[in-house]
Each structure stands twice: as C-alpha cells, then as structure tokens.
Design a protein around this motif. Structure first.
Motif, short mmCIF file in Angstrom:
data_model
loop_
_atom_site.label_atom_id
_atom_site.label_comp_id
_atom_site.label_asym_id
_atom_site.label_seq_id
_atom_site.Cartn_x
_atom_site.Cartn_y
_atom_site.Cartn_z
N HIS A 195 0.81 -1.21 0.00
CA HIS A 195 0.00 0.00 0.00
C HIS A 195 0.85 1.26 0.00
O HIS A 195 2.00 1.26 0.43
CB HIS A 195 -0.87 0.06 1.27
CG HIS A 195 -1.82 -1.08 1.40
ND1 HIS A 195 -3.19 -0.91 1.32
CD2 HIS A 195 -1.62 -2.40 1.62
CE1 HIS A 195 -3.77 -2.09 1.49
NE2 HIS A 195 -2.84 -3.00 1.67
N ASN A 196 0.22 2.35 -0.42
CA ASN A 196 0.69 3.68 -0.11
C ASN A 196 -0.18 4.25 1.02
O ASN A 196 -1.24 3.70 1.33
CB ASN A 196 0.64 4.58 -1.34
CG ASN A 196 1.76 4.25 -2.32
OD1 ASN A 196 2.91 4.13 -1.94
ND2 ASN A 196 1.41 4.09 -3.59
N TRP A 197 0.30 5.33 1.61
CA TRP A 197 -0.42 5.88 2.75
C TRP A 197 -1.76 6.46 2.31
O TRP A 197 -2.81 6.13 2.86
CB TRP A 197 0.46 6.93 3.42
CG TRP A 197 -0.16 7.68 4.55
CD1 TRP A 197 -0.07 9.02 4.79
CD2 TRP A 197 -0.95 7.16 5.63
NE1 TRP A 197 -0.75 9.37 5.93
CE2 TRP A 197 -1.31 8.24 6.47
CE3 TRP A 197 -1.41 5.88 5.96
CZ2 TRP A 197 -2.08 8.09 7.61
CZ3 TRP A 197 -2.19 5.73 7.10
CH2 TRP A 197 -2.52 6.83 7.91
N ARG A 198 -1.73 7.31 1.30
CA ARG A 198 -2.93 7.89 0.70
C ARG A 198 -2.65 8.09 -0.77
O ARG A 198 -1.49 8.07 -1.19
CB ARG A 198 -3.27 9.25 1.33
CG ARG A 198 -3.65 9.24 2.79
CD ARG A 198 -4.11 10.65 3.19
NE ARG A 198 -4.42 10.73 4.61
CZ ARG A 198 -3.59 11.18 5.53
NH1 ARG A 198 -2.38 11.59 5.17
NH2 ARG A 198 -3.94 11.24 6.80
N PRO A 199 -3.66 8.32 -1.60
CA PRO A 199 -3.38 8.72 -2.97
C PRO A 199 -2.49 9.96 -2.97
O PRO A 199 -2.77 10.95 -2.30
CB PRO A 199 -4.77 9.03 -3.55
CG PRO A 199 -5.70 8.18 -2.75
CD PRO A 199 -5.13 8.18 -1.35
N GLU A 201 0.55 10.05 -1.73
CA GLU A 201 1.51 10.01 -0.62
C GLU A 201 2.13 8.62 -0.56
O GLU A 201 1.47 7.67 -0.13
CB GLU A 201 0.84 10.37 0.70
CG GLU A 201 0.28 11.79 0.74
CD GLU A 201 -0.26 12.14 2.12
OE1 GLU A 201 0.40 11.80 3.12
OE2 GLU A 201 -1.35 12.73 2.18
N GLU A 424 -1.44 0.13 -3.93
CA GLU A 424 -2.79 0.25 -3.39
C GLU A 424 -2.89 1.48 -2.50
O GLU A 424 -1.88 2.06 -2.09
CB GLU A 424 -3.16 -1.02 -2.61
CG GLU A 424 -3.21 -2.28 -3.46
CD GLU A 424 -3.58 -3.51 -2.64
OE1 GLU A 424 -4.32 -3.36 -1.65
OE2 GLU A 424 -3.10 -4.60 -2.98
N ASP A 425 -4.12 1.86 -2.18
CA ASP A 425 -4.37 2.97 -1.27
C ASP A 425 -5.71 2.73 -0.59
O ASP A 425 -6.39 1.75 -0.91
CB ASP A 425 -4.34 4.32 -2.02
CG ASP A 425 -5.41 4.42 -3.10
OD1 ASP A 425 -6.60 4.25 -2.79
OD2 ASP A 425 -5.06 4.68 -4.27
N THR A 428 -8.67 1.74 -2.83
CA THR A 428 -8.49 0.68 -3.82
C THR A 428 -9.59 -0.37 -3.79
O THR A 428 -9.99 -0.91 -4.81
CB THR A 428 -7.11 0.02 -3.62
OG1 THR A 428 -6.10 0.94 -4.02
CG2 THR A 428 -6.98 -1.25 -4.44
N SER A 438 -5.27 4.00 -8.62
CA SER A 438 -4.95 5.38 -8.96
C SER A 438 -3.93 5.40 -10.09
O SER A 438 -2.83 4.84 -9.96
CB SER A 438 -4.39 6.12 -7.74
OG SER A 438 -3.72 7.31 -8.13
N ASP A 441 -0.69 7.50 -9.20
CA ASP A 441 0.20 6.75 -8.31
C ASP A 441 0.88 5.60 -9.04
O ASP A 441 2.03 5.26 -8.73
CB ASP A 441 -0.59 6.21 -7.11
CG ASP A 441 -0.83 7.28 -6.06
OD1 ASP A 441 -0.26 8.38 -6.18
OD2 ASP A 441 -1.60 7.01 -5.11
#
Length: 460
Positions: A195-199, A201, A424-425, A428, A438, A441
């Motif tokens: 994952h990423n932290w947020r779209p 980020e 992912e975020d 997702t 995204s 991303d």
C-alpha cells in the motif's frame, strides 16, 4: 556480457520523461491483464490462470527478458499454479534484484455490486476499475514499466517472479523457491504487493501483521430437542458459541486474550473520518479498541469471526440447536510467532467454555508477520526513490493484512535484503467490489522502481 559502470545510470529527469511517454501503453497493458479472469481459488478458472501466466511471460519477453512458466509442488504433491520467472541479460559483477508480484486475482463476489464489468477495465477520472487492476496487476505493470524505462541502461541483473497463487495462500511457494532457487536467488527482493499511505503520498511497508486461523466446534446436545419442553436449563449451541466469542474482547473492544502483545502508538495519524470512509462504516457505529487508530490496524492484535455455521433462519424451528461452528481469524503482532498466538487464543477459549459444553478447537493455518530492517541501505534507497518520484516525503507504514510468503523469502534467501512497497491505497477496495487503481500513483510507482534499480546499479 555488459560491464557495470556508473555511466549506465540515466538521470532522474530522463527516466521521468521515459515513464511518462510510455505510460499510456502501460495502462493498455494493465487493461489487458484485467481482462483475464485468473481466479486461482476457482477450479473453473484453471485455464484462465494458465492463460494469464502465458500472457505475462510474453509481455516480459517483449520487453527483452527471457521468460518461463514454471510450477512448484503443493504439500500433497500436486502441481501448484503456474508462475512466471523472467530474467534480463546477465551483467557480471552487478547486483541481482528479484521483482515480485502476482498474476492471480480474487473472485468477484456479487457482480451486481460492481459499477461495471469486473473483467472489463474502465477508466473513470484518475482511476482504473476492474478486478486485479490494483491487486496485483498494477504490481506487474510497475515491474514491466520500470524495466522498459531502463532498457539499454539497466545496470542490475533483474529477475521477475510473478506468482500465480498468492490469493489462495501460496501453497506451493516454498517448493517453488527451493526448486528454482538458482533462478531466483538475489541480493535484493522488491515486493510490489502492498500500500501507499494515501493517494499522492508514497509509503514503505515496514510491518505486516501475521495471521492464524482456527475453527471451533461447540456441542451441547446429541440431537435437537423441543425448545418448549427443554428450553431454560439448556442453552442452544449458538448462544454458547456467542458467549465464547464475546469473551475475546473487553468492554472497549480491545483483544482480551493474554500474551498477544502489541503497542498502541503509531508513527502517523490516521484521521477517523478517512478510516470510516475507506471501510464503509455505517453511521452510529463506534470504532472499537484503544490507542492510535493506525496502531489498532497495524501493530495491535485483532480477532474476528470470519465464518459461522448455524441453522439458517429460513430453516428455523422451535428446537434447540445442538451444535454450532465458528472460525476465527487472528491477526498477530508483527514479529510474534503465529503458532504461539493461536495457542494463546485456544487456551483462552478453553478457559471460557460456558456450562461445560463440549468444544473442539482445530488449527487451520498460520502466516508469519513481517518487520522491515529500517537500517538497510536498500530501505534508504527506496525511501529516496519514492520521495523523488512523488515529490512528497515517503512515510513508513504498517499493514494490518498479512503477506506470509515474505518470511519464506527471508528464510530461504537470508542474504537478500527485502523491501515491501506497492500501489494500493485506502480507496483501492482490493478483494471487494469496484476494485480500482490510482493512475497517477501507478505512474509514480513505475518511476520510483526505475530510480531504485538505477540507484542499486551504482551502489546508492
């Protein structure tokens, strides 16, 4: 053979331009992946899983790699699902980097809950929707795009391993690694399935919870009896099971089982409104547990009922249910032995059996957690690459889910440095309806991996 020199590494701006120019074609590649319903858990899609593996092999061969479709053996000796191993041309003296993703996907669930056909990718706004668009078709595209961007400038030996059974727990994974060890052995392993932290980020996954699953059978009668004639002195098995389940949490909703560990503080703040929106929490429901919200998901244990067998309402009658069965998923603290955690839960349940009911507890499966080496040079290189690509500082996050095969990588290739990243975020919806990725991303993730490979080629 090519010779490794620092001059082979292109500049950040050159790589950014290459990725941007190629990105529309890479989105088309992702759309083609989504169109193959490679559902590894469904025997009716066995041919689709094979077709998916062959398609992936062809795409990496078109990028200049040499690829094979290979299998390992399951514990019972049957063949595992097909995986793809593709390799770049050998560079003497260069580090070897293993790039992992998986080509199998989850079932769709109820198709009526999807806004569009799950296997016909649809771009809406800045996201592409479809089963596997993010988990883990995007991971495949990250590897493919990074290698294409570095074509002619690649200064590492790249080995791509695209697994075909991650969504069913990777049953042949260990045998696959052992059987094909000479093809897969590497100095660095990059797992693109997180994952990423947020779209917008980026993040490095530094911890993953483990997972243990057990099944509990509760029996109170040899057979069903009339609830009017015998109800009162005899509680039905469903009620007894419910009392056992309720004992697993305290009044605040924290896990009440002793010895599972965990900590309640996190490095980042997860706003409750974002969490509730991402999870689809209904109005009025109060979140359970104490401590930082991110810690409750990442570094504290969790126990959930994931299955319950009882008489269906449609078949109900005025009789006392003689038996019931439930299954628990135990998310364990990173670094804790999942077998010990399962035993702690089993001991707790045995100590909380109401009225001497007959109870049988059956362990089902174990999956170790993961804790990253934050002092690893590769972790520092990845943090730089993510920050450079996104133009935003990368953060260290945990993930509440489990990727048990990472511990197999660490055990069988102890010389390798393992890093975990992904695309992912919170929006997702992996494993659920309207899974999406995204696109901004995805482009950043491709560039970040290309930068990481270039950095590794010149020694950081």
């Amino acid at each position: 053979m090519a010779t490794l020199t620092p001059d082979l590494a292109p500049s950040v701006d050159v790589l950014r331009a290459r990725v941007h120019e190629a990105f529309p074609d890479l989105v088309d590649e992702l759309i083609q992946l989504v169109a193959i319903p490679s559902i590894s858990s469904d025997p009716e899609h066995e041919a689709d899983v094979r077709a998916s593996a062959e398609h992936v092999r062809q795409r990496f061969e078109a990028a200049g790699l040499t690829g094979e479709v290979l299998r390992g053996a399951n514990p019972d000796g049957t063949p595992g699902r097909p995986g793809v191993v593709a390799r770049t041309r050998r560079i003497e003296g260069a580090p070897t980097v293993l790039l992992y993703a998986h080509h199998d996907v989850q079932p769709t669930g109820a198709r009526k809950r999807w806004s569009s056909d799950p296997f016909t990718a649809e771009v809406r706004g800045s996201r592409v929707y479809g089963r596997g668009a993010s988990d883990d078709g995007a991971g495949i595209i990250v590897h493919l795009g990074a290698l294409r961007a570095l074509a002619g400038d690649l200064g590492v030996n790249a080995v791509v391993f695209i697994e075909g059974e991650e969504e069913i727990g990777s049953p042949s994974f260990v045998d696959f690694l052992q059987t094909h060890a000479e093809l897969l052995r590497a100095d660095v392993i990059v797992v693109a399935d997180s994952h990423n932290w947020r779209p917008g980020e980026p993040a490095i996954t530094t911890t993953l919870r483990g997972n243990s699953i057990l099944t509990v059978d509760v029996t109170v009668l040899e057979h069903a009896v009339h609830s009017g004639a015998f109800g009162g002195p005899i509680l039905d098995a469903v009620t007894v099971a419910a009392r056992m389940i309720a004992s697993l949490h305290d009044e605040a909703g924290d896990v009440a089982v002793a010895g599972l560990g965990g900590r309640g503080d996190a490095d980042v703040d997860w706003p409750e409104e974002e969490f509730r929106a991402a999870a689809g929490v209904v109005d009025g429901y109060q979140l359970a547990g104490t401590g930082d919200l991110a810690a409750r998901v990442w570094t504290k244990p969790a126990i959930n009922v994931i299955g319950l067998d009882a008489r269906p309402v449609a078949q109900s009658s005025n009789t006392i249910a003689p038996d019931a069965r439930f299954r628990l998923s135990i998310r364990t603290v990173p670094g804790r032995d999942p077998r010990e955690a399962m035993e702690a839960v089993a001991d707790h349940l045995r100590a909380h059996i109401p009225f001497g009911a007959r109870v049988r507890i059956t362990p089902d499966e174990y999956g170790p957690g993961y804790r990253a080496d934050l002092d690893s040079p590769v972790t520092a290189d990845l943090r730089w690459a993510l920050t450079e690509s996104w133009g935003a500082p990368s953060v260290d996050i945990g993930v509440g889910g489990s990727i048990p095969f990472i511990s197999d990588f660490q055990r069988l290739f102890p010389q390798a440095q393992v890093v975990v990243t992904g695309v992912e975020d919170p929006l997702t919806n992996a494993h659920s309806e309207d899974e999406s990725q995204s696109l901004p991303d995805l482009e950043h993730a491709i560039l970040a991996e290309a930068l990481l490979l270039a950095r590794l080629a010149i020694g950081g």
